[in-house]
Design an enzyme around this catalytic site. Structure first.
Site, PDB file in Angstrom:
ATOM      1  CE  LYS A  19      -2.289  -0.920   3.805  1.00  0.00           C
ATOM      2  NZ  LYS A  19      -1.576  -2.155   4.224  1.00  0.00           N
ATOM      3  NE  ARG A  94      -3.868  -1.394  10.349  1.00  0.00           N
ATOM      4  CZ  ARG A  94      -2.809  -0.797   9.809  1.00  0.00           C
ATOM      5  NH1 ARG A  94      -2.903   0.400   9.299  1.00  0.00           N
ATOM      6  NH2 ARG A  94      -1.667  -1.432   9.766  1.00  0.00           N
ATOM      7  NE  ARG A 133       7.471  -2.473   6.137  1.00  0.00           N
ATOM      8  CZ  ARG A 133       6.166  -2.357   6.353  1.00  0.00           C
ATOM      9  NH1 ARG A 133       5.353  -2.104   5.352  1.00  0.00           N
ATOM     10  NH2 ARG A 133       5.673  -2.534   7.550  1.00  0.00           N
ATOM     11  NE  ARG A 166       6.583  -0.021  10.248  1.00  0.00           N
ATOM     12  CZ  ARG A 166       5.354  -0.092   9.775  1.00  0.00           C
ATOM     13  NH1 ARG A 166       5.063   0.476   8.616  1.00  0.00           N
ATOM     14  NH2 ARG A 166       4.419  -0.708  10.433  1.00  0.00           N
ATOM     15  NE  ARG A 177       2.601  -4.273  11.592  1.00  0.00           N
ATOM     16  CZ  ARG A 177       3.606  -4.169  10.712  1.00  0.00           C
ATOM     17  NH1 ARG A 177       4.749  -4.773  10.934  1.00  0.00           N
ATOM     18  NH2 ARG A 177       3.455  -3.471   9.631  1.00  0.00           N
TER      19      ARG A 177
HETATM   20  P1  AMP Z   1       1.157   0.676   9.350  1.00  0.00           P
HETATM   21  O1  AMP Z   1       2.292   1.602   9.107  1.00  0.00           O
HETATM   22  O2  AMP Z   1      -0.050   1.004   8.536  1.00  0.00           O
HETATM   23  O3  AMP Z   1       1.553  -0.770   9.235  1.00  0.00           O
HETATM   24  O4  AMP Z   1       0.703   0.914  10.874  1.00  0.00           O
HETATM   25  C1  AMP Z   1       1.586   0.691  11.964  1.00  0.00           C
HETATM   26  C2  AMP Z   1       0.811   0.561  13.260  1.00  0.00           C
HETATM   27  O5  AMP Z   1       0.115   1.791  13.522  1.00  0.00           O
HETATM   28  C3  AMP Z   1      -0.262  -0.501  13.286  1.00  0.00           C
HETATM   29  O6  AMP Z   1       0.240  -1.801  13.573  1.00  0.00           O
HETATM   30  C4  AMP Z   1      -1.188   0.029  14.387  1.00  0.00           C
HETATM   31  O7  AMP Z   1      -0.634  -0.191  15.685  1.00  0.00           O
HETATM   32  C5  AMP Z   1      -1.160   1.530  14.117  1.00  0.00           C
HETATM   33  N1  AMP Z   1      -2.219   1.914  13.144  1.00  0.00           N
HETATM   34  C6  AMP Z   1      -2.039   2.393  11.883  1.00  0.00           C
HETATM   35  N2  AMP Z   1      -3.219   2.645  11.288  1.00  0.00           N
HETATM   36  C7  AMP Z   1      -4.182   2.296  12.186  1.00  0.00           C
HETATM   37  C8  AMP Z   1      -5.604   2.294  12.172  1.00  0.00           C
HETATM   38  N3  AMP Z   1      -6.314   2.697  11.085  1.00  0.00           N
HETATM   39  N4  AMP Z   1      -6.250   1.879  13.284  1.00  0.00           N
HETATM   40  C9  AMP Z   1      -5.584   1.491  14.383  1.00  0.00           C
HETATM   41  N5  AMP Z   1      -4.245   1.428  14.461  1.00  0.00           N
HETATM   42  C10 AMP Z   1      -3.536   1.832  13.381  1.00  0.00           C
END
Ligand code: AMP
Length: 226
Positions: A19, A94, A133, A166, A177
């Site tokens: 994404k 999400r 990554r 990360r 996740r």
């Molecule tokens: P990402 O970079 O999208 O993989 O997000 C990293 C982390 O941020 C996730 O594992 C969640 O802990 C938090 N996070 C990101 N987007 C959301 C969302 N829409 N709702 C809840 N937690 C989120």
């Protein structure tokens, strides 16, 4: 009333589906701001704001930050002037609760979600992608040590900053996740399919091919809406 003045694209897919990589390119081509809730949380964490500190424990465990916190943050971001024409949403919604909150929020502005491209990738591929990554802490560019290598070892091609992995890209957190994705986010596939907004894109192919498909899907939806 839905008008062509707004284009809201929800990029759906598991962590590691691509994404962020795809949104980086689509942002300039479509002229829509790329809003990634994960990036917003990481920025808040870097600045040690109350929001960032609240999100940290959830992120570290691979869990979702509570909906009220996340929706409040997105509401604020979408109210900024650069989102007047719409946005490219990555990592939000999400949960079904977040999706209904987004619908309500957009309805206030006389808008609605335009299209939901779903980047479909097998769990095996997701794990392989997350393992390799590397990310730029400054500009957010995403690399992969097998599929999208930087020109110079672990240095960002865009801004020359040293790349990092990360904190939530450890094997245990990655698994968590992906589990959370299947439990909480996968129901959105049905949610958006029932509204006629979902378009599946095969995310197993190379970055260029996935990009071409996404661009075609989004442009087609914009034409139909406009
Ligand atoms: P990402 O970079 O999208 O993989 O997000 C990293 C982390 O941020 C996730 O594992 C969640 O802990 C938090 N996070 C990101 N987007 C959301 C969302 N829409 N709702 C809840 N937690 C989120």
């Amino acid at each position: 009333m839905v008008t062509s003045r707004h284009t809201y694209v929800v990029l759906l897919g598991a962590p590691g589906a691509g994404k962020g990589t795809q949104a980086e390119r689509l942002e300039s081509e479509l002229g829509l701001p790329h809003i990634a809730t994960g990036d917003l949380f990481r920025e808040a964490l870097k600045k040690e704001t109350p929001l960032g500190l609240r999100a940290k424990s959830y992120m570290d465990q691979g869990l979702l930050v509570p909906d009220d916190v996340t929706v409040g943050m997105v509401r604020e971001r979408l109210s900024k002037p650069d989102c007047a024409g719409g946005a490219l949403l990555d990592g939000f919604p999400r949960t079904v609760e977040q999706a209904t909150a987004l619908d309500a929020l957009l309805a206030e502005a006389g808008a609605s979600v335009t299209v939901v491209p779903y980047i479909k990738v097998s769990t095996e591929t997701l794990l392989a992608r997350l393992a390799g990554r590397w990310v730029c802490p400054k500009c957010g560019a995403v690399y992969h040590m097998l599929y999208k290598k930087p020109a110079n070892d672990k240095i960002c091609d865009v801004c020359g900053t040293a790349l990092y992995q990360r904190a939530d890209d450890t094997p245990e957190t990655q698994r968590k996740r992906i589990d959370v994705y299947f439990q909480e986010t996968a129901p959105l596939i049905e949610y958006y399919a029932s509204k006629g907004l979902l378009v599946e894109v095969d995310g197993e192919r190379d970055i260029e091919q996935v990009h071409d498909d996404l661009l075609a899907v989004i442009r087609d939806a914009m034409d139909r809406a406009g």
